[in-house]
Write a protein that holds these residues in place. Sequence first.
Motif, PDB file in Angstrom:
ATOM      1  N   TYR A 196      11.546  -8.498   7.625  1.00 37.19           N
ATOM      2  CA  TYR A 196      10.614  -7.388   7.494  1.00 37.19           C
ATOM      3  C   TYR A 196       9.384  -7.924   6.792  1.00 37.19           C
ATOM      4  CZ  TYR A 196       8.518  -2.965   6.286  1.00 37.19           C
ATOM      5  OH  TYR A 196       7.646  -1.927   6.164  1.00 37.19           O
ATOM      6  N   GLY A 197       8.209  -7.560   7.284  1.00 35.06           N
ATOM      7  CA  GLY A 197       6.992  -8.096   6.698  1.00 35.06           C
ATOM      8  C   GLY A 197       6.886  -9.556   7.051  1.00 35.06           C
ATOM      9  N   ALA A 198       6.642 -10.392   6.056  1.00 33.73           N
ATOM     10  CA  ALA A 198       6.299 -11.771   6.337  1.00 33.73           C
ATOM     11  C   ALA A 198       7.496 -12.676   6.533  1.00 33.73           C
ATOM     12  CB  ALA A 198       5.438 -12.309   5.198  1.00 33.73           C
ATOM     13  N   SER A 199       8.615 -12.344   5.943  1.00 29.12           N
ATOM     14  CA  SER A 199       9.649 -13.370   5.925  1.00 29.12           C
ATOM     15  C   SER A 199      11.038 -12.783   6.038  1.00 29.12           C
ATOM     16  CB  SER A 199       9.556 -14.155   4.622  1.00 29.12           C
ATOM     17  OG  SER A 199       9.899 -13.297   3.560  1.00 29.12           O
ATOM     18  N   VAL A 242       8.773 -11.365  -4.337  1.00 30.18           N
ATOM     19  CA  VAL A 242       9.258 -10.466  -3.290  1.00 30.18           C
ATOM     20  C   VAL A 242       8.081  -9.764  -2.614  1.00 30.18           C
ATOM     21  CG1 VAL A 242      10.653  -8.412  -2.824  1.00 30.18           C
ATOM     22  CG2 VAL A 242      11.459 -10.112  -4.468  1.00 30.18           C
ATOM     23  N   PRO A 279      -4.674  -6.867  -4.934  1.00 30.27           N
ATOM     24  CA  PRO A 279      -5.279  -6.131  -3.822  1.00 30.27           C
ATOM     25  C   PRO A 279      -5.787  -4.752  -4.259  1.00 30.27           C
ATOM     26  CG  PRO A 279      -2.903  -6.007  -3.679  1.00 30.27           C
ATOM     27  CD  PRO A 279      -3.205  -6.884  -4.851  1.00 30.27           C
ATOM     28  N   PRO A 298      -4.881  -0.649   4.443  1.00 28.05           N
ATOM     29  CA  PRO A 298      -4.033  -1.344   5.402  1.00 28.05           C
ATOM     30  C   PRO A 298      -2.619  -1.478   4.837  1.00 28.05           C
ATOM     31  CG  PRO A 298      -5.356  -2.926   4.208  1.00 28.05           C
ATOM     32  CD  PRO A 298      -5.790  -1.568   3.726  1.00 28.05           C
ATOM     33  N   LEU A 299      -1.654  -1.631   5.739  1.00 29.40           N
ATOM     34  CA  LEU A 299      -0.258  -1.728   5.294  1.00 29.40           C
ATOM     35  C   LEU A 299      -0.057  -2.971   4.429  1.00 29.40           C
ATOM     36  CD1 LEU A 299       2.471  -0.322   5.542  1.00 29.40           C
ATOM     37  CD2 LEU A 299       2.925  -1.693   7.575  1.00 29.40           C
ATOM     38  N   TYR A 300      -0.739  -4.057   4.812  1.00 30.75           N
ATOM     39  CA  TYR A 300      -0.609  -5.310   4.059  1.00 30.75           C
ATOM     40  C   TYR A 300      -1.972  -5.707   3.499  1.00 30.75           C
ATOM     41  CZ  TYR A 300       3.751  -5.436   6.682  1.00 30.75           C
ATOM     42  OH  TYR A 300       4.961  -5.118   7.212  1.00 30.75           O
ATOM     43  N   PRO A 301      -2.386  -5.099   2.392  1.00 38.12           N
ATOM     44  CA  PRO A 301      -3.728  -5.350   1.873  1.00 38.12           C
ATOM     45  C   PRO A 301      -3.868  -6.769   1.321  1.00 38.12           C
ATOM     46  CG  PRO A 301      -2.459  -4.034   0.329  1.00 38.12           C
ATOM     47  CD  PRO A 301      -1.621  -4.167   1.556  1.00 38.12           C
ATOM     48  N   SER A 353       0.792  -1.200   0.000  1.00 40.74           N
ATOM     49  CA  SER A 353       0.000   0.000   0.000  1.00 40.74           C
ATOM     50  C   SER A 353       0.838   1.271   0.000  1.00 40.74           C
ATOM     51  CB  SER A 353      -0.846  -0.012   1.267  1.00 40.74           C
ATOM     52  OG  SER A 353       0.043  -0.116   2.382  1.00 40.74           O
ATOM     53  N   ILE A 403       5.079 -10.861  -2.265  1.00 39.40           N
ATOM     54  CA  ILE A 403       4.377 -11.817  -1.387  1.00 39.40           C
ATOM     55  C   ILE A 403       5.183 -12.064  -0.121  1.00 39.40           C
ATOM     56  CG2 ILE A 403       3.632 -14.221  -1.183  1.00 39.40           C
ATOM     57  CD1 ILE A 403       2.640 -14.110  -4.006  1.00 39.40           C
ATOM     58  N   SER A 404       6.519 -12.077  -0.260  1.00 42.42           N
ATOM     59  CA  SER A 404       7.325 -12.345   0.933  1.00 42.42           C
ATOM     60  C   SER A 404       7.190 -11.219   1.946  1.00 42.42           C
ATOM     61  CB  SER A 404       8.791 -12.568   0.549  1.00 42.42           C
ATOM     62  OG  SER A 404       9.435 -11.336   0.317  1.00 42.42           O
ATOM     63  N   ILE A 405       6.899 -10.017   1.465  1.00 44.35           N
ATOM     64  CA  ILE A 405       6.718  -8.899   2.394  1.00 44.35           C
ATOM     65  C   ILE A 405       5.276  -8.869   2.906  1.00 44.35           C
ATOM     66  CG2 ILE A 405       6.762  -6.389   2.609  1.00 44.35           C
ATOM     67  CD1 ILE A 405       8.750  -6.520   0.187  1.00 44.35           C
ATOM     68  N   ASN A 406       4.343  -9.090   2.008  1.00 43.52           N
ATOM     69  CA  ASN A 406       2.926  -8.988   2.365  1.00 43.52           C
ATOM     70  C   ASN A 406       2.281 -10.359   2.334  1.00 43.52           C
ATOM     71  OD1 ASN A 406       0.215  -8.602   2.569  1.00 43.52           O
ATOM     72  ND2 ASN A 406       0.046  -7.111   0.903  1.00 43.52           N
ATOM     73  N   PRO A 407       2.152 -10.987   3.493  1.00 42.63           N
ATOM     74  CA  PRO A 407       1.626 -12.365   3.529  1.00 42.63           C
ATOM     75  C   PRO A 407       0.158 -12.446   3.108  1.00 42.63           C
ATOM     76  CG  PRO A 407       1.839 -11.464   5.751  1.00 42.63           C
ATOM     77  CD  PRO A 407       2.437 -10.446   4.829  1.00 42.63           C
TER      78      PRO A 407
END
Lengths: 1004, 531
Positions: free
Chosen positions: A788-791, B517, B161, B169-172, A736, B519-523
């Motif tokens: 950072y974030g998910a992984s 990448v 998203p 949201p930060l992780y939509p 976002s 997806i790895s940040i935004n689960p």
Amino acid sequence: MTGSNLGQRSLLNRLKLVNQLPRHMKRRTTCYIHFCFPALFVLLLAAFPALAQNKTVTGKVTDAKDNRALEAVTVIVKDSKLATQTRSDGSFSINVPANTKYLNFSAIGYETQQVQLGASLTLAIAMVQTEKSIEDVVVIGYGVTRKTDVTSAITSVKEKDFNKGAVISPMSLVQGKVPGLVIVNSNGTDPNGQSSMQLRGVSTLKGSTSPFVVIDGVPGGNLNNLSPEDVESIDVLRDGSAAAIYGTRGSNGVIIVTTKRAKSGTASFNYDSYVYTDIPKKFPAVLTAEQYRAYADVYKRTNPTFVLNDGGASTDWFKVLSKTPVSQVHNFSVSSGTDKSTIRAAVSIRNLDGIAISTWRKIVNTRLSFTQKALDNKLSIQGNIATSFLNYLNSDNTIYGDAMDRNPTFPVFNPDGSYFEDPLDSKGNPYARRMQTEDGERIKHINGSVKATLDLMPNLKASGFFAFQRRDAISYYYQSRDAFLSRINGQNGNASRSTSFSYDRTFEYTLDYNKRFGKHSLSALAGYSYQDFMSEDFNASNRNFLTDAFSYNNLGAGQAFAAGTAGAGLGSGKSSSTLIAFFGRAIYNYNEKYLLTASLRREGSSKFGINHKWGLFPAVSLGWRISRESFMPEKGLFEDLKLRLGYGVTGNQEGIGAYNSLATLSTGASFLWDNTFVPTYGASRNPNPDLRWEKKTEYNLGIDFALRGGKVSGSIDLYSRETSDLLLDATAPVPSLIHQTILVNLGKMRNRGVELALNLKLIENKKFSWTNSLTFSYNDNLLQSVTYGASTSAPVDHYSLPQNMGSAFRREVGQPIGNFYGKVFKDFDVQNNKWIFYTQAEDPALDAQNKKIIGNGMPKMFAGMSNNLSYGRFDMTVFLRGTFMFDLLNIMDLVYTNRARYSNNFLQKGLDIPISSYAYSNYFIEKGDFVKLDNLTMGYTINTGKIKYLKKARVYASGQNLLTFTKFSGRDPDIQVNGLEPGLAMMNFYPRATTLTLGISLGF
Amino acid sequence: MASVFIGCLCSSLSCTKLDETVYSSITAGSFFKTREEVIANYIRPFSHIVGSYEYRIWHLNTLTTDETSMPYKDGTPPADGGDQIVGLHWHTWTKDDSEIKNTFDALYRGVGYTNATIENMEGVDFDKLRVGLDKQSVLAELKIYRAWYYFMIMDMFGNVPIVEKVGEPLYPPTSERKDVFAYVEKQILDNMDKLADKGTPNTYGHITKAAAWALLAKLYLNAEIYTGKLTANGLQPGTARWDDCIKYCDKVLNYTGGGGYQLDANWNDPFKIKNELSKENIFVVVYDTTYATEMRWNYKNLHPEHQKTYGFGFAPVNRAMTHNNFYKLFGNTDKRQQQWLVGPQFAADGVTPLKCLTGAQKGKPLVLDPLFVNAPGDTATMLTAKEFHGARNIKYELQKGSKISQMSNDAPVFRLADIYLMKAEALMRKNGGAANTEAVNMVNTMRARCFSTTDPLAKYTTSTLTLNELLNERAREVAWEGWRRNDLIRFNKFTSGTWWDKKPSEAWRIVFPIPSVSISINPNLKQNPGY
């Protein structure tokens, strides 16, 4: 008196005013009172009562140890201004009011004594030398402490132990002397070189790795404007429990520099001077002109169309670009002191010359320091003011890189005296480029500080400290219209100027409480610190000049700016930040046996995100002087044995720039409005309201020991430091957010190690002495997580190698910083002119790219050994320094051994490599371990007993970087190993040299 | 001494205040004080797309098709992506490709800039600052502009998203493609009536009423695809919306606001340097050699030697080329064939031959050869092509003597000729794939300018205008405009089709992967089926 009363009244009025203020203003006003604190001094001035009726007290003062009469001891009636001094035979006589109860006796170097007046009016006073003589005092930040009370890992290096010889930077004084502190002068004696420092390994991924520097109490002091000759001692707070008092800036350790001050009862004039020259050690062996011509026939066998471009000359480009420099340093200082005031003034003139042509640095430093006592010695004021004027021509290391790449048959000049340039060239004649370019800067530093300390009560002191540091710089650059690059790029002259200005102010207020009751001794500190920083800059550049006559002095004469073409422009900027802290510390000692130090700092920075403006930095350390326990034999092995245990939390905020946490707007690409393109404004970064310091938690276990007889002493420290909240520009969630990276706190890194310092008095008799001091350190670094974030973030490859050879390093979780990552050499495929590397099929340790970790550029082990010998009036210092357990990537060989560069030139080593193709592999990784004979100094102290006016005289000769023992095949393995990209032996370099110094030191 | 203490007494310091004072930076709080500042932020999103529309967005929609390729040239890998660019051609791209990630990010960054501007504009008092614009109209436009981004994102990346506020949201989470379709549709329908008419000042390069209708028409034309379900076996088609497509095509065709839109006299008028004068272009991405850069076909398409033909101040880099699978669609009498450079090439004087510069052909005359695919003795692949292979596109008018490797031609996103073709296609599809008179008339009217009036090939009949022929006509008309991937998918030829050395690919490749990448940040992101 009246005036003081007025002051008192007005302050009271102000206090009343506070209560009358509207509520919203109160917060400001409390702070106002905080800054009113100095007014307390004025207030207290009024508190001393007048005296009446007299009696006379007489007596003699002697040294308690040897009974000699002491001159110039101050005798003062307690709580009054009445005072006298002892005469040369130690006697004194003073007229005191009849109701006088106490007399105080004080002298520099002795414990102040308070004597109660009884019936007898004749006194015999024996003064005890203070334990805090310079050798026994350690500077710990916001104060000093006795060495015996230290419970943290702190190294204190005094002037007599400093490195001798030519010293470019003050930190070179202690290179190799402080275990765990790695100082690298990667450019050797480049007069414009900067030394880099790192303590106990790397503990950041983004911020600076350099320790925090405090000079005479000024946090964030600038070492560049300090003459090494003005330094009295350098104290290094190595572990977190000591550094925590500096909060968000303590993680990389703290270096506290104390400059010289005049001593009471002295008056002297000193002149120190030395002159030195640099002799380049080893230039890379490229083909000489003869070898170059001879190689043409070989080259033609594989490249039949090749035509030798013979310029007809035989040029050693390294020689052409070098000169024999002569550098001079002159240092004058005067100092004088009474018991009430001292003053020292020093001027240092340094004309430093470089090996490289057109490289020099001229410095004039002045420093004035004074102390003044007043109010019956209850008030003491210390001040410093220092200026530094620098002027230098930038060092350009690319000329030596280009020299490697230059056809050795090319002459420097054409027959007509103009510079020789080859039309097919891409870089041009490096000598011409240097001579056709003026590139330098002038910098002014002005620093000042003043500290007032007032004894509020016998055990309580209040201090106010103000300091400022100001730096003005203006740089200049002009490249001639005739310069090769200017011509091929159609620049027609290239001029630029830039100025910068920075200013910071420090306000600090502290209360010190010292009390000894029975077997308990307590020293407590509470303080407030405010520091703000401001910097501004402006730059302008222009091109397309009709003539070189203006140089950089008339930017407006260039046509490019008006025409809006490339290379011309304007820029300016300004930013500011603020740091505020509250801190306290208590040092407790029970029976000189059990020691406890605890400190707490609460610090905030304007640069932190709104959700984390303030951080808390606690520290606790314990000490146990085992040697003082009754179970230790009285005349046993140890004269002193102390066990220390420390824990401390510190921060590092160097990786955060001003405004990094904020949502700021900046110009984006232009867009149409009213039929013209106008600048647009949009978000310039992803804001991070959670942005904060990197947090380091450190444990330290140490032992200090001294064997009986004083021949062997030393310390051993074991530490484990873990940095969390590592700062990194992480990949941001898009969506976002708008921008692809965001500065965040993530990840953990650990450093563990051991440090050893050992002092040996090998021989000590009247004629001959030999002392040896040894430092050793071992550090093990590990990047524990980057999430950072998910992984967990994927491995990051960094440092792009030339010729599209990919990245040199890989940074990944579970590995140390500084890993070289690449292919593994197997053989040469001469037929196809290719490297053959092992594949994953042959070596399962390789990954899918057939790569693995092939080395590490960060040394694990450092050692230094200095030997001080003296025989009669002769003295000698031999200093050896070594760095171990690391690899170097020889980028110079990686590129310049390639025979495909023949049209320019290549390293003779390249003749032994049967192919000519660029590829990065472990073939170019070498062991970097080395030991250096870093310094050999011999001196002779002249007997001045019979010379009028001359108090002392010493002459010395010194050689630096004399010998290097290493298996490394490149230039010099003592290269940059600090920071996040350690161990790269670069293509561009400043020649390393042996430095020979002659010096004289005179005292009048 | 005294002055120092007075100095600290008088200083305006505050003991615990840690607010930052900005100087050469701006925070939102210190901005939006004048009309100019409001406008500077209002137009920020429009300048964002410039850097990627004729670059990465174009790459992903064009280099994945038969329209054009950027192969290795004499062993040198294509710039701006290397083997990933080759992978686009072969349909072997992966979720790890940085080119895909950068495109995904560029689109969502545009969403981000638009989200930020919408939020900023909502807080601005347009009347007080005398902005001179209607606030509701500005907000409506920004929302439809954002819908266009979502249209492209959904078209290229499928299930994606939806974010309407920066960082919230930060992780939509991922939305189904059909839901994104519905979101885009609703945003347009809700806001289009507040838009400005054609010809309103400062609407060039902006979304006007007709642009919103064109976008809706395009959305409905592909509704069957967009509302379908993406599976590992390919698409399960959704609901077609041919009537809605026709409805909004008609709205554009019948539009009279600001004089309405007309077909330009010449086929290439919409692509001229000064194509802001075109009467046909409905919505464009505005380019400029200095201020709005990245329209670089003068640099990317031509051979370095063409510098001599056009008197450029730079050497072009010979990157994009077109082979006979596409080139052969252009008949000799079709004026649109003029957009291709083929055969022997000459300097500006028209007689001096240009030369080859590398490899075995070095020094020989440069003869551009688009007909090499399956030609006897020529085995060129994406990895082994040579500098002379393929035709070069010059659809966008070149500025002779340009010193800068940038162009000022604006890039049409929607133009009237495309509306004609879209309506014709919708009519045919509604009619079971067969052309009716109305559809034939649409196409013939549109292409009349491309042929001499006497050319028998100029006109289709209801029997000659097959769906396949319509696709070919689209190829000829909207070549180089970034629609080929969209068209091939709708005609079910994108993955199954073969051209040059591209073989049939997996059916799920009709959308690109969500970058690994990201997806790895935004689960909360879900990968598209198949990847």
